[in-house]
Design a protein around this motif. Structure first.
Motif: not given
Ligand code: KG4
Ligand code: ZN
Length: 345
Positions: A118-120, A122-124, A149-151, A178-180, A195-197, A280-282, A284-286, A312-314
């Motif tokens: 399960n991808h999520i 995996g993130h954990i 991005g999805g959870h 964030f993306d929207k 947006v973070d930057k 999860g991807g977010v 990474a947000n500073s 982020t995804d790896n």
């Molecule tokens: O975990 P991920 O790769 O996607 C899913 O598994 O759903 O996360 C991607 C999401 C995107 O919405 C991207 O905009 C967000 O993570 N993201 C960030 C940052 N880096 C990636 N959001 C806020 N600040 C960041 N630095």
């Protein structure tokens, strides 16, 4: 060639759920021998987002080379692999199928187990990986905030293979918001990192609603915040007023992230945990990274954050999750394995 011990468990991870083609080799669930990520960001940029069919086609083109590079970087041969872990959901159906088909064919030809991940989850599991030889890694039990991005969810992690969902978003995911809002502000894809930057150049002076922040439960909501930002921008445009994109980004970020931090800390207090992590991807947000550590210090809670390369995804995180399933004989898949685009936690 890398020296491996007879008892070493070598997991090949494969990840193709969205726009990253990735293969990784992880030893004993912890040590990354290689983690190759081929990103399609430049391909999807011109469309303003991921185009599913384009993503699938590019995974097909990249997967073999990415796998071979992962073997080369790890200095092993395919005969050293103990088992293959592959993401089977959640994600884009066609994209997932490329990784699943590749993993199935390889598992069959090498006659080794295939593990569905399960991808999520995996993130954990990214939090269990050591990048620079760190030994102070989180171990269950603990509280985890999953923000992607999805959870958007908060979980009690009971063991390496079991969790309990404490709360989730009742509408949009945080990363999606964030993306929207990036799109509304004409910030190019992928929005989150930019947006973070920009946030760092602005001030959180605009009062956007902090949804469900003070509610006692552990659910989240992002659609109201998203609409508030969109209305703010549209109103300013109609009145021909200048807006500060940096201030909007900083204000949105605070409104989106503060409730996450507060609920993460509250969950630790309520259920008696001293350890909290993010995934999860977010993650990474500073702003999140900085402020969740501060909040942890204030409340006597140790906060673990994955290194940026694993947020982020790896595929290394998929291999780590696969390892714990493999040693517990869980989620072993057959050759009938199919993609589950809406796979739940
Ligand atoms: O975990 P991920 O790769 O996607 C899913 O598994 O759903 O996360 C991607 C999401 C995107 O919405 C991207 O905009 C967000 O993570 N993201 C960030 C940052 N880096 C990636 N959001 C806020 N600040 C960041 N630095
Ligand atoms: Zn992801």
């Amino acid at each position: 060639m890398k020296k491996l011990m007879e008892k070493d468990i070598i997991i090949l991870g494969i990840e193709t759920s969205c726009d990253e083609t990735s293969a990784a080799i992880v030893k004993n669930g912890r040590l990354i021998l290689s983690n190759v990520v081929s990103s399609q960001i430049d391909i999807h940029k011109r469309f303003g987002g991921v185009v599913p069919e384009v993503a699938s086609r590019n995974h097909t083109l990249a997967i073999n080379g990415v796998f071979e590079q992962a073997l080369r970087d790890a200095e092993i041969t395919q005969n050293d692999i103990t088992a293959i872990a592959v993401t089977y959901g959640a994600g884009l159906s066609g994209a997932l199928l490329v990784g699943i088909s590749f993993a199935k064919a390889l598992a069959y030809s090498l006659n080794i187990p295939l593990i569905k991940v399960n991808h999520i989850r995996g993130h954990i599991a990214a939090n269990y990986l050591s990048v620079n030889g760190e030994t102070d890694l989180i171990e269950p039990k603990y509280i985890c905030l999953v923000v992607s991005g999805g959870h958007t969810a908060i979980l009690e992690i009971l063991s390496y293979t079991q969790h309990k969902l404490l709360g989730t978003t009742i509408d949009d995911a945080c990363g999606e918001a964030f993306d929207k809002i990036a799109r509304v502000l004409d910030i190019p894809y992928p929005g989150g990192p930019l947006v973070d930057k920009l946030s760092k150049e602005g001030k959180a002076v605009i009062e956007f609603p902090k949804m469900l922040k003070n509610s006692s439960g552990f659910d989240f909501s992002y659609s109201g915040l998203k609409t508030a930002v969109i209305n703010y921008v549209h109103n300013a445009k109609q009145k021909n007023e200048e807006v500060s994109v940096a201030d909007i980004c900083a204000s949105f970020t605070a409104a989106a992230i503060d409730p996450l931090i507060e609920k993460g800390i509250n969950a630790c207090k309520k259920f008696g945990y001293n350890n909290l992590c993010i995934a999860g991807g977010v993650s990474a947000n500073s702003y999140l990274r900085e402020n969740i550590v501060k909040a942890g210090e204030k409340n006597g809670i140790k906060v673990f954050i994955p290194p940026l390369s694993l947020c982020t995804d790896n595929a290394a995180m998929i291999a780590a999750e696969g390892y714990y399933n493999y040693i517990n004989n869980k989620n072993i898949a057959g050759l009938t394995l199919n993609a589950v685009p809406n796979l739940k936690l």
